[in-house]
Design a protein around this motif. Structure first.
Motif, mmCIF file in Angstrom:
data_model
loop_
_atom_site.group_PDB
_atom_site.id
_atom_site.type_symbol
_atom_site.label_atom_id
_atom_site.label_comp_id
_atom_site.label_asym_id
_atom_site.label_seq_id
_atom_site.Cartn_x
_atom_site.Cartn_y
_atom_site.Cartn_z
ATOM 1 N N GLU A 193 -0.385 19.902 1.305
ATOM 2 C CA GLU A 193 -0.984 18.638 1.751
ATOM 3 C C GLU A 193 -0.229 17.436 1.165
ATOM 4 N N LEU A 194 0.089 17.525 -0.121
ATOM 5 C CA LEU A 194 0.837 16.410 -0.743
ATOM 6 C C LEU A 194 2.186 16.208 -0.075
ATOM 7 N N LYS A 195 2.907 17.293 0.227
ATOM 8 C CA LYS A 195 4.216 17.170 0.886
ATOM 9 C C LYS A 195 4.087 16.534 2.248
ATOM 10 N N SER A 196 3.085 16.916 3.009
ATOM 11 C CA SER A 196 2.891 16.319 4.347
ATOM 12 C C SER A 196 2.551 14.841 4.227
ATOM 13 N N GLU A 197 1.685 14.485 3.236
ATOM 14 C CA GLU A 197 1.356 13.073 3.051
ATOM 15 C C GLU A 197 2.593 12.258 2.649
ATOM 16 N N ILE A 198 3.384 12.786 1.733
ATOM 17 C CA ILE A 198 4.627 12.069 1.330
ATOM 18 C C ILE A 198 5.560 11.907 2.498
ATOM 19 N N HIS A 199 5.708 12.953 3.304
ATOM 20 C CA HIS A 199 6.566 12.849 4.499
ATOM 21 C C HIS A 199 6.053 11.778 5.452
ATOM 22 N N ALA A 200 4.734 11.716 5.664
ATOM 23 C CA ALA A 200 4.139 10.691 6.550
ATOM 24 C C ALA A 200 4.367 9.303 5.984
ATOM 25 N N LEU A 201 4.234 9.133 4.670
ATOM 26 C CA LEU A 201 4.482 7.812 4.046
ATOM 27 C C LEU A 201 5.932 7.377 4.211
ATOM 28 N N LYS A 202 6.845 8.316 4.062
ATOM 29 C CA LYS A 202 8.276 7.973 4.245
ATOM 30 C C LYS A 202 8.550 7.520 5.667
ATOM 31 N N LEU A 203 7.979 8.192 6.647
ATOM 32 C CA LEU A 203 8.148 7.786 8.051
ATOM 33 C C LEU A 203 7.589 6.385 8.291
ATOM 34 N N GLU A 204 6.405 6.096 7.747
ATOM 35 C CA GLU A 204 5.820 4.764 7.904
ATOM 36 C C GLU A 204 6.693 3.696 7.238
ATOM 37 N N GLU A 205 7.225 4.034 6.073
ATOM 38 C CA GLU A 205 8.081 3.062 5.378
ATOM 39 C C GLU A 205 9.341 2.762 6.180
ATOM 40 N N LYS A 206 9.961 3.789 6.765
ATOM 41 C CA LYS A 206 11.150 3.576 7.613
ATOM 42 C C LYS A 206 10.814 2.728 8.823
ATOM 43 N N GLN A 207 9.701 3.018 9.460
ATOM 44 C CA GLN A 207 9.298 2.233 10.644
ATOM 45 C C GLN A 207 9.017 0.785 10.252
ATOM 46 N N ALA A 208 8.393 0.567 9.113
ATOM 47 C CA ALA A 208 8.126 -0.809 8.660
ATOM 48 C C ALA A 208 9.434 -1.552 8.392
ATOM 49 N N GLY A 209 10.439 -0.896 7.778
ATOM 50 C CA GLY A 209 11.746 -1.545 7.535
ATOM 51 C C GLY A 209 12.443 -1.905 8.823
ATOM 52 N N LEU A 210 12.423 -1.006 9.816
ATOM 53 C CA LEU A 210 13.050 -1.298 11.112
ATOM 54 C C LEU A 210 12.335 -2.424 11.811
ATOM 55 N N TYR A 211 11.052 -2.481 11.759
ATOM 56 C CA TYR A 211 10.300 -3.535 12.438
ATOM 57 C C TYR A 211 10.596 -4.885 11.805
ATOM 58 N N SER A 212 10.675 -4.930 10.428
ATOM 59 C CA SER A 212 10.964 -6.215 9.777
ATOM 60 C C SER A 212 12.378 -6.647 10.058
ATOM 61 N N LYS A 259 0.822 -1.202 0.000
ATOM 62 C CA LYS A 259 0.000 0.000 0.000
ATOM 63 C C LYS A 259 0.857 1.253 0.000
ATOM 64 N N SER A 260 1.895 1.197 0.852
ATOM 65 C CA SER A 260 2.786 2.364 0.920
ATOM 66 C C SER A 260 3.433 2.613 -0.424
ATOM 67 N N LYS A 261 3.846 1.494 -1.063
ATOM 68 C CA LYS A 261 4.462 1.665 -2.383
ATOM 69 C C LYS A 261 3.435 2.237 -3.364
ATOM 70 N N GLU A 262 2.163 1.693 -3.310
ATOM 71 C CA GLU A 262 1.136 2.172 -4.230
ATOM 72 C C GLU A 262 0.812 3.638 -3.939
ATOM 73 N N GLU A 263 0.650 3.922 -2.612
ATOM 74 C CA GLU A 263 0.365 5.305 -2.248
ATOM 75 C C GLU A 263 1.512 6.225 -2.645
ATOM 76 N N LYS A 264 2.721 5.685 -2.401
ATOM 77 C CA LYS A 264 3.899 6.484 -2.784
ATOM 78 C C LYS A 264 3.891 6.732 -4.274
ATOM 79 N N ARG A 265 3.568 5.646 -5.012
ATOM 80 C CA ARG A 265 3.535 5.805 -6.470
ATOM 81 C C ARG A 265 2.472 6.836 -6.871
ATOM 82 N N LEU A 266 1.257 6.678 -6.205
ATOM 83 C CA LEU A 266 0.187 7.622 -6.511
ATOM 84 C C LEU A 266 0.575 9.051 -6.140
ATOM 85 N N MET A 267 1.222 9.158 -4.929
ATOM 86 C CA MET A 267 1.664 10.485 -4.502
ATOM 87 C C MET A 267 2.688 11.055 -5.472
#
Length: 552
Positions: free
Chosen positions: A533-552, A411-419
């Protein structure tokens, strides 16, 4: 017969001590006994049959003399002591020890005497030969070498080497023992009599073996030579050299030897040869030389004759004894070998038994350890089973979390792609808006310029109209209260209408321009909000992606 009569008939005796190389014996001799009677008694006591090599020696006034066989013992010039001491020694030496020495006792006595002469340095021997001779002497005394029994230091109390050799080389007693033992270990299997015979076979090749030396002179004034008598003949040496004779007379080349007081004459068999005369210091020395010459010559001639029946019997007995000893030695060697093999087998069995006992003990200990380990393993298995369940549960949870993260990542990748796509579209829109803004700005600028030109034209037209009005209708200035119902000039009405229409178009155009400018500003403000709004959403997606990588 009375006891007194018996006492009178008992012969008178005197005591004699006989000293061999390795033993002492005492005998009681009758007063009338001759030297041969005493000599035969000693030979019988020793079991010796080869009597012609030996004699009884005594020392009188510092001179060694041999007991005469044909004279009474007490009639000879012997020491006045009680008991009288005689040394039983070899007087004559064989030419070939292996052929002439038949009895083992004869061989043993010769071995002891020659060994003593080498150790006392009466016979010179090189250091290398002394070590080899010492190894044969050790073999004769101790038998086969056994490293378990013959430990270092076992030769410490044995005299094996001449003092001259020990002084010549700066070696310790341990180093000499090591050298002798190295040779001694190679003599394994050699019996005592064989070792003694090997010793004598080496010793008989030494230059001074079996030689009796006497100082002599070729004239009555000087003693400048040595005369040596041995089994091969008579030899003349210089005082300082006892190894190489200056002149030799073999027994086969001597015709006659005569002795008169201190002079002794040797006549060669060749009558043309020169007669050799020499002088000794004493008459006793001359007689001793003469006796030794006669005895050695008799043995020399005896060796070259047919053996007597007694000698033949002795040789046959010696051969039989050697054959018997050889068989006995072989039997003993076989028994020894079998015993050693049995001992080795016993040691091997004992070692194997000890090994099996040790293995059994280790097996018992291993069994106990295995039982303890089984109990521990059962406990560990139970714990492991519980841990496995927990791990399976954790694994399921982890799998679910992994799937969730994968979905989230997708989803993050898709959202990132969409963003990213929206950002690209926003950028394109921004570019378009910028271009449109530029275009509209240019149009507004043109419109403003046209408006300015139109207003300037309007101003000019109004001014021109006023000027024309003033020129054409001067009375109108006097009558400012002009009513609409009044009659007008048709041309005036027409021009006025045109001015009003043009003024209305300008107002409308200004209004549209202002409206478009406001719309453009509103759109720009909305676009900037959307970009934020787009910049804030992209920043939030990047943070989620980093947290997901650390958790895995």
């Amino acid at each position: 017969m009375s006891i007194r009569g018996l006492k009178k008939k008992q012969p008178k005796t005197f005591k004699v001590r006989i000293i061999t190389v390795d033993a002492e014996m005492e005998f009681s001799c009758e007063m009338k006994w001759k030297g041969k009677d005493l000599f035969d008694l000693v030979c019988r006591a020793l079991g010796l049959r080869e009597t012609w090599f030996f004699g009884l020696q005594y020392t009188i006034k510092g001179m060694c003399t041999w007991l005469k066989m044909d004279k009474k013992v007490l009639d000879q010039e012997i020491p006045k002591e009680d008991p009288i001491s005689f040394h039983f020694l070899a007087k004559f030496y064989p030419e070939k020890v292996e052929e002439e020495l038949l009895q083992e006792i004869t061989q043993h006595l010769f071995f002891l005497q020659v060994k003593k002469q080498i150790l006392d340095e009466e016979i010179y021997c090189s250091p290398e030969a002394t070590v080899l001779l010492a190894s044969y002497a050790v073999q004769a005394k101790y038998g086969d070498y056994d490293p378990n029994f013959h430990e270092p230091g076992f030769l410490a109390h044995d005299e094996l080497l001449p003092k001259r050799v020990l002084r010549q080389y700066q070696l310790t007693a341990e180093m000499w023992e090591e050298k002798i033992t190295a040779w001694y270990a190679e003599h394994r299997g050699i019996a005592r009599d064989e070792a003694e015979m090997n010793y004598l076979k080496i010793a008989q090749d030494l230059e001074m073996y079996g030689v009796n030396y006497f100082p002599i002179a070729q004239n009555k004034n000087h003693t400048d030579l040595l005369l040596g008598v041995d089994a091969k003949g008579i030899h003349i040496y210089s005082i300082n050299n006892r190894f190489s004779p200056n002149k030799s007379f073999e027994w086969s080349s001597i015709r006659n030897i005569s002795c008169s007081e201190k002079e002794l004459t040797i006549k060669p068999l060749d009558k043309k040869a020169e007669v050799f005369k020499f002088f000794s210091s004493q008459l006793k020395v001359n007689k001793l030389i003469f006796q030794l010459c006669i005895g050695n010559h008799d043995l020399f001639m005896r060796r070259r004759k047919v053996d007597s029946i007694e000698i033949q019997q002795m040789k046959a007995q010696a051969r039989e004894e050697k054959a018997r000893k050889k068989m006995e030695n072989q039997r003993l060697a076989r028994e020894k070998q079998l015993r050693e093999e049995a001992e080795r087998a016993k040691e091997e069995l004992e070692r194997r038994l000890f090994q099996l006992e040790d293995e059994a003990r280790q097996a018992n200990e291993a069994l106990l350890r295995s039982q303890e380990a089984a109990e521990l393993l059962a406990e560990k298995a139970q714990i492991a089973e519980e841990e496995a369940k927990l791990l399976a549960q954790n694994a399921a949870e982890a799998e679910q979390e992994r799937q969730r993260l994968e979905i989230t990542a997708l989803k993050s990748k898709e959202e990132k792609r969409l963003m990213e796509q929206k950002m690209r579209e926003a950028e394109l829109i921004a570019v378009k808006l910028v271009k449109e803004s530029d275009r509209r700005a240019k149009e507004a600028e043109h419109l403003k310029q046209d408006l300015h030109e139109a207003r300037e034209a309007e101003r000019k037209a109004k001014q021109k109209l006023l000027d024309v009005t003033r020129l054409n209708y001067p009375h109108m200035a006097k009558y400012p209260q002009y009513s609409p119902g009044d009659s007008r000039d048709p041309n005036f009405d027409k021009g006025s209408t045109k001015l009003d229409l043009k003024d209305i178009d300008l107002k409308r155009l200004s209004f549209e321009i202002e409206r478009e400018r406001l719309d453009y500003l509103e759109k720009s403000r909305k676009f900037e909000d959307r970009l934020k709004e787009l910049k804030s959403e992209i920043h939030a997606l990047k943070l989620e992606e980093k947290q997901a990588g650390l958790y895995s």
